[in-house]
Motif scaffolding. Structure first.
Motif, PDB file in Angstrom:
ATOM      1  N   GLY A   1       0.791  -1.226   0.000  1.00 18.18           N
ATOM      2  CA  GLY A   1       0.000   0.000   0.000  1.00 18.18           C
ATOM      3  C   GLY A   1       0.819   1.269   0.000  1.00 18.18           C
ATOM      4  N   VAL A   2       2.098   1.179   0.365  1.00 18.81           N
ATOM      5  CA  VAL A   2       2.967   2.356   0.314  1.00 18.81           C
ATOM      6  C   VAL A   2       3.002   2.923  -1.094  1.00 18.81           C
ATOM      7  CG1 VAL A   2       5.391   3.081   0.401  1.00 18.81           C
ATOM      8  CG2 VAL A   2       4.411   1.821   2.318  1.00 18.81           C
ATOM      9  N   THR A   3       3.106   2.051  -2.095  1.00 21.46           N
ATOM     10  CA  THR A   3       3.209   2.511  -3.479  1.00 21.46           C
ATOM     11  C   THR A   3       1.966   3.288  -3.894  1.00 21.46           C
ATOM     12  OG1 THR A   3       4.423   0.456  -3.892  1.00 21.46           O
ATOM     13  CG2 THR A   3       3.825   1.784  -5.806  1.00 21.46           C
ATOM     14  N   THR A   4       0.805   2.693  -3.661  1.00 24.21           N
ATOM     15  CA  THR A   4      -0.449   3.337  -4.045  1.00 24.21           C
ATOM     16  C   THR A   4      -0.649   4.651  -3.309  1.00 24.21           C
ATOM     17  OG1 THR A   4      -1.418   1.131  -4.356  1.00 24.21           O
ATOM     18  CG2 THR A   4      -2.935   2.980  -4.231  1.00 24.21           C
ATOM     19  N   SER A   5      -0.421   4.640  -1.989  1.00 26.98           N
ATOM     20  CA  SER A   5      -0.709   5.829  -1.188  1.00 26.98           C
ATOM     21  C   SER A   5       0.262   6.963  -1.464  1.00 26.98           C
ATOM     22  CB  SER A   5      -0.705   5.478   0.303  1.00 26.98           C
ATOM     23  OG  SER A   5       0.556   4.979   0.698  1.00 26.98           O
ATOM     24  N   VAL A   6       1.536   6.658  -1.696  1.00 25.56           N
ATOM     25  CA  VAL A   6       2.508   7.718  -1.979  1.00 25.56           C
ATOM     26  C   VAL A   6       2.210   8.372  -3.320  1.00 25.56           C
ATOM     27  CG1 VAL A   6       4.931   8.178  -2.535  1.00 25.56           C
ATOM     28  CG2 VAL A   6       4.358   6.836  -0.508  1.00 25.56           C
ATOM     29  N   ILE A   7       1.962   7.565  -4.352  1.00 24.80           N
ATOM     30  CA  ILE A   7       1.652   8.138  -5.662  1.00 24.80           C
ATOM     31  C   ILE A   7       0.368   8.962  -5.589  1.00 24.80           C
ATOM     32  CG2 ILE A   7       0.975   7.587  -8.033  1.00 24.80           C
ATOM     33  CD1 ILE A   7       2.924   5.239  -7.918  1.00 24.80           C
ATOM     34  N   GLY A   8      -0.650   8.441  -4.894  1.00 21.65           N
ATOM     35  CA  GLY A   8      -1.899   9.193  -4.754  1.00 21.65           C
ATOM     36  C   GLY A   8      -1.712  10.481  -3.989  1.00 21.65           C
ATOM     37  N   ALA A   9      -0.920  10.435  -2.902  1.00 18.05           N
ATOM     38  CA  ALA A   9      -0.676  11.632  -2.095  1.00 18.05           C
ATOM     39  C   ALA A   9       0.053  12.697  -2.901  1.00 18.05           C
ATOM     40  CB  ALA A   9       0.122  11.266  -0.845  1.00 18.05           C
ATOM     41  N   LEU A  10       1.039  12.290  -3.685  1.00 19.12           N
ATOM     42  CA  LEU A  10       1.795  13.260  -4.478  1.00 19.12           C
ATOM     43  C   LEU A  10       0.940  13.821  -5.612  1.00 19.12           C
ATOM     44  CD1 LEU A  10       5.378  11.689  -4.670  1.00 19.12           C
ATOM     45  CD2 LEU A  10       4.456  13.372  -3.060  1.00 19.12           C
ATOM     46  N   LYS A  11       0.062  12.993  -6.159  1.00 19.31           N
ATOM     47  CA  LYS A  11      -0.805  13.500  -7.234  1.00 19.31           C
ATOM     48  C   LYS A  11      -1.733  14.580  -6.692  1.00 19.31           C
ATOM     49  CE  LYS A  11      -3.446  11.859 -11.205  1.00 19.31           C
ATOM     50  NZ  LYS A  11      -3.940  10.677 -11.940  1.00 19.31           N
ATOM     51  N   ARG A  12      -2.264  14.359  -5.477  1.00 16.67           N
ATOM     52  CA  ARG A  12      -3.139  15.365  -4.871  1.00 16.67           C
ATOM     53  C   ARG A  12      -2.350  16.566  -4.376  1.00 16.67           C
ATOM     54  NH1 ARG A  12      -4.650  10.706  -2.425  1.00 16.67           N
ATOM     55  NH2 ARG A  12      -3.794  11.410  -0.439  1.00 16.67           N
ATOM     56  N   GLY A  13      -1.239  16.315  -3.694  1.00 20.57           N
ATOM     57  CA  GLY A  13      -0.488  17.400  -3.074  1.00 20.57           C
ATOM     58  C   GLY A  13       0.236  18.290  -4.062  1.00 20.57           C
ATOM     59  N   LEU A  14       0.775  17.691  -5.134  1.00 23.96           N
ATOM     60  CA  LEU A  14       1.533  18.481  -6.109  1.00 23.96           C
ATOM     61  C   LEU A  14       0.649  19.038  -7.216  1.00 23.96           C
ATOM     62  CD1 LEU A  14       4.761  16.283  -6.512  1.00 23.96           C
ATOM     63  CD2 LEU A  14       4.468  18.364  -5.150  1.00 23.96           C
ATOM     64  N   GLY A  15      -0.591  18.565  -7.301  1.00 26.22           N
ATOM     65  CA  GLY A  15      -1.486  19.046  -8.353  1.00 26.22           C
ATOM     66  C   GLY A  15      -1.588  20.561  -8.435  1.00 26.22           C
ATOM     67  N   PRO A  16      -1.890  21.254  -7.316  1.00 24.66           N
ATOM     68  CA  PRO A  16      -2.010  22.715  -7.371  1.00 24.66           C
ATOM     69  C   PRO A  16      -0.669  23.424  -7.602  1.00 24.66           C
ATOM     70  CG  PRO A  16      -3.133  21.794  -5.446  1.00 24.66           C
ATOM     71  CD  PRO A  16      -2.284  20.712  -6.013  1.00 24.66           C
ATOM     72  N   LEU A  17       0.447  22.709  -7.433  1.00 29.35           N
ATOM     73  CA  LEU A  17       1.776  23.327  -7.530  1.00 29.35           C
ATOM     74  C   LEU A  17       2.503  22.940  -8.807  1.00 29.35           C
ATOM     75  CD1 LEU A  17       2.919  22.315  -3.915  1.00 29.35           C
ATOM     76  CD2 LEU A  17       1.917  24.514  -4.574  1.00 29.35           C
ATOM     77  N   GLN A  18       1.864  22.146  -9.668  1.00 30.14           N
ATOM     78  CA  GLN A  18       2.603  21.516 -10.749  1.00 30.14           C
ATOM     79  C   GLN A  18       3.247  22.509 -11.710  1.00 30.14           C
ATOM     80  OE1 GLN A  18      -0.160  18.936 -12.752  1.00 30.14           O
ATOM     81  NE2 GLN A  18      -1.689  20.530 -13.087  1.00 30.14           N
ATOM     82  N   ASP A  19       2.555  23.576 -12.062  1.00 30.22           N
ATOM     83  CA  ASP A  19       3.152  24.533 -12.997  1.00 30.22           C
ATOM     84  C   ASP A  19       4.255  25.348 -12.323  1.00 30.22           C
ATOM     85  OD1 ASP A  19       1.547  23.845 -15.208  1.00 30.22           O
ATOM     86  OD2 ASP A  19      -0.104  25.055 -14.439  1.00 30.22           O
ATOM     87  N   GLU A  20       4.059  25.680 -11.049  1.00 29.61           N
ATOM     88  CA  GLU A  20       5.085  26.411 -10.312  1.00 29.61           C
ATOM     89  C   GLU A  20       6.334  25.554 -10.104  1.00 29.61           C
ATOM     90  OE1 GLU A  20       5.871  27.742  -5.675  1.00 29.61           O
ATOM     91  OE2 GLU A  20       3.818  27.452  -6.377  1.00 29.61           O
ATOM     92  N   LEU A  21       6.119  24.277  -9.744  1.00 33.12           N
ATOM     93  CA  LEU A  21       7.235  23.386  -9.419  1.00 33.12           C
ATOM     94  C   LEU A  21       7.845  22.770 -10.672  1.00 33.12           C
ATOM     95  CD1 LEU A  21       8.400  22.581  -6.637  1.00 33.12           C
ATOM     96  CD2 LEU A  21       7.096  20.462  -6.812  1.00 33.12           C
ATOM     97  N   GLY A  22       7.050  22.648 -11.721  1.00 30.24           N
ATOM     98  CA  GLY A  22       7.546  22.012 -12.940  1.00 30.24           C
ATOM     99  C   GLY A  22       7.610  20.509 -12.833  1.00 30.24           C
ATOM    100  N   VAL A  23       6.785  19.927 -11.944  1.00 29.50           N
ATOM    101  CA  VAL A  23       6.731  18.480 -11.763  1.00 29.50           C
ATOM    102  C   VAL A  23       5.272  18.049 -11.867  1.00 29.50           C
ATOM    103  CG1 VAL A  23       7.167  16.545 -10.214  1.00 29.50           C
ATOM    104  CG2 VAL A  23       8.773  18.469 -10.279  1.00 29.50           C
ATOM    105  N   TYR A  24       4.999  17.047 -12.705  1.00 26.55           N
ATOM    106  CA  TYR A  24       3.633  16.605 -12.962  1.00 26.55           C
ATOM    107  C   TYR A  24       3.517  15.111 -12.621  1.00 26.55           C
ATOM    108  CZ  TYR A  24       3.687  20.963 -15.587  1.00 26.55           C
ATOM    109  OH  TYR A  24       3.830  22.284 -15.946  1.00 26.55           O
ATOM    110  N   VAL A  25       2.398  14.749 -12.005  1.00 21.82           N
ATOM    111  CA  VAL A  25       2.155  13.358 -11.607  1.00 21.82           C
ATOM    112  C   VAL A  25       0.943  12.840 -12.371  1.00 21.82           C
ATOM    113  CG1 VAL A  25       1.825  11.773  -9.683  1.00 21.82           C
ATOM    114  CG2 VAL A  25       3.020  13.955  -9.298  1.00 21.82           C
ATOM    115  N   CYS A  26       1.139  11.778 -13.120  1.00 25.20           N
ATOM    116  CA  CYS A  26       0.067  11.201 -13.920  1.00 25.20           C
ATOM    117  C   CYS A  26      -0.139   9.734 -13.540  1.00 25.20           C
ATOM    118  CB  CYS A  26       0.398  11.293 -15.409  1.00 25.20           C
ATOM    119  SG  CYS A  26       0.736  12.971 -16.005  1.00 25.20           S
ATOM    120  N   GLY A  27      -1.296   9.203 -13.930  1.00 25.74           N
ATOM    121  CA  GLY A  27      -1.572   7.798 -13.706  1.00 25.74           C
ATOM    122  C   GLY A  27      -2.016   7.508 -12.288  1.00 25.74           C
ATOM    123  N   GLY A  28      -1.861   6.272 -11.883  1.00 24.28           N
ATOM    124  CA  GLY A  28      -2.295   5.833 -10.567  1.00 24.28           C
ATOM    125  C   GLY A  28      -2.723   4.380 -10.627  1.00 24.28           C
ATOM    126  N   ARG A  29      -3.696   4.048  -9.804  1.00 22.08           N
ATOM    127  CA  ARG A  29      -4.145   2.663  -9.690  1.00 22.08           C
ATOM    128  C   ARG A  29      -5.379   2.403 -10.558  1.00 22.08           C
ATOM    129  NH1 ARG A  29      -5.230  -0.654  -4.070  1.00 22.08           N
ATOM    130  NH2 ARG A  29      -6.115  -2.533  -5.023  1.00 22.08           N
TER     131      ARG A  29
END
Length: 421
Positions: free
Chosen positions: A70-98
């Motif tokens: 579950g670490v894999t699923t939860s970390v990817i999901g957490a980063l997708k939610r947490g970095l979503g509002p910051l993606q253009d500022e940070l220049g890092v995008y998270v796609c995909g998931g479970r």
């Protein structure tokens, strides 16, 4: 050159992350990623996500089950939610998931292409290729069900995907990194994490190049129907299998509780000593802030190691669960007050750094350096005593798990004086 950096046994666990922890994981994961980008850059963040030991430690420090799939699923999901509002500022995008989210990766990469100006078609081709390699090129008994694609505005990427073997209740995680890849079929992985299943079919091994060529020759000369006929005619298959490459192995045990044998105790003592002795020197103003005390500095010292630690530091991911506990009360309930203060301090540090004042981030780096120095000489409580103290103080620290809030221990009964009525 592409390489595999290690393997790990991951017990297959079900269940969901509760909302109160999910929100905190998104916040903490995002701010740690922001700090890494601020300190080391986007490519370093991708390199860490591509490292299986760091990835597991990252999930542990976020309060997730320290050893499970579950670490894999939860970390990817957490980063997708947490970095979503910051993606253009940070220049890092998270796609995909479970599950169905993984199948949305091409559409999400197209959006990234529009926002960041990267080649979405090439990234989509990459996404499909790495999934095909890990499902067909490496036939190891694990069916893919999760595909996470991290990409920067420069077009560099890391893929983390996972397969499951339901019969054996085990999972295997695969890590890819664009910066260490020569091609998609000649040992392309930075790591394949999962239990040893004996002999497998691995057509991505460079020693299988002759086999790949022979397969193409057979297909072009015989065609699929004749190949099947030849295969059925073989009563005694005599194909030879080469041995898998020898890799460092991270064995994530089946037991749920964190045991002393899962933790390098001298490193824990170094962290505790640095927090107790050097923390007040590095954070004088911070320690005057209401709600921030010695226990928060202990967690910050472990987070600092996730920010700055070298790869060899993450051989015992269980140790990082001692920062914020775990949702199932292993090693102890999540101390939500400490967790919230950790997020608050890190957010403030990153924000100050963006404004040109990097003192707090620098203090975290010094805290990590001091912990490494002290671990050679520091002494401290036994592992069992440390856990017992955390559990005893859990209600005071806002301890919470999937079972609910921790209650204060009952008061000790008063002993009647002799002769009293």
């Amino acid at each position: 050159m592409a390489r595999r950096t290690g393997s790990a046994d991951l017990p297959l666990h079900g269940g969901r992350v509760p909302a109160w922890l999910s929100a905190r994981m998104a916040a903490l994961g995002a701010v740690i990623c922001r700090a890494i980008v601020e300190e080391y850059g986007r490519d370093e963040l991708l390199a860490r996500l591509a490292h299986p030991f760091w990835f597991q430690s990252f999930g542990s420090v976020m309060g997730m089950d320290w050893h499970s799939s579950g670490v894999t699923t939860s970390v990817i999901g957490a980063l997708k939610r947490g970095l979503g509002p910051l993606q253009d500022e940070l220049g890092v995008y998270v796609c995909g998931g479970r599950g169905k989210q993984s199948r949305q990766t091409p559409q999400e990469l197209n959006l990234v292409g529009e926002r960041a100006g990267v080649d979405a078609d090439e990234l989509t081709r990459t996404s499909r290729l790495v999934a095909k390699v890990d499902s067909a090129g490496v036939q190891d008994g694990f069916d893919l069900y999760l595909h996470g694609f991290f990409v920067t505005r420069e077009g560099h990427w890391t893929v983390v995907q996972q397969g499951m073997n339901t019969e054996k209740r085990q999972a295997r995680r695969y890590h890819w990194h664009s910066q260490s890849r020569s091609n998609f079929i000649d040992e392309p992985h930075t790591a394949i994490d999962g239990p040893d299943q004996g002999e497998i079919v691995n057509l991505t091994d460079r020693r299988a190049e002759a086999s790949r060529s022979a397969q193409l020759d057979l297909l072009s000369t015989l065609g699929p129907d004749k190949i099947v006929a030849e295969l059925l005619a073989e009563t005694q298959p005599h194909s030879e299998h080469g041995q898998q490459l020898s890799l460092p192995h991270l064995a994530m045990p089946a037991h749920h509780e964190v045991r002393a044998s899962d933790v390098f105790i001298r490193r824990l003592h170094g962290t505790l000593a640095a927090a107790a002795e050097q923390g007040p020197k590095d954070f004088p103003d911070l320690l005057l802030t209401p709600g921030v005390g010695a226990r928060t500095v202990q967690s910050l010292a472990m987070v600092a190691e996730v920010l700055h630690g070298a790869p060899y530091r993450f051989q015992d991911p269980a140790r990082f669960s001692l920062a914020h506990g775990g949702k199932d009360r292993h090693p102890y309930p999540v101390p939500t007050k400490v967790y919230d203060e950790t997020i608050k301090v890190l957010k403030s540090a990153v924000q100050k750094a963006k404004l040109g004042n990097s003192e707090t981030l620098a203090a975290l780096k010094r805290l990590d350096e001091q912990a490494r120095q002290l671990e050679h000489t520091a002494d401290g409580p036994s592992f069992d005593d440390f856990i017992a103290e955390e559990r005893a103080n859990s209600s005071l620290l806002g301890g919470r798990s999937v079972f609910g809030w921790e209650n204060a221990p009952p008061p000790m009964p008063l002993t009647k004086k002799r002769g009293a009525a």
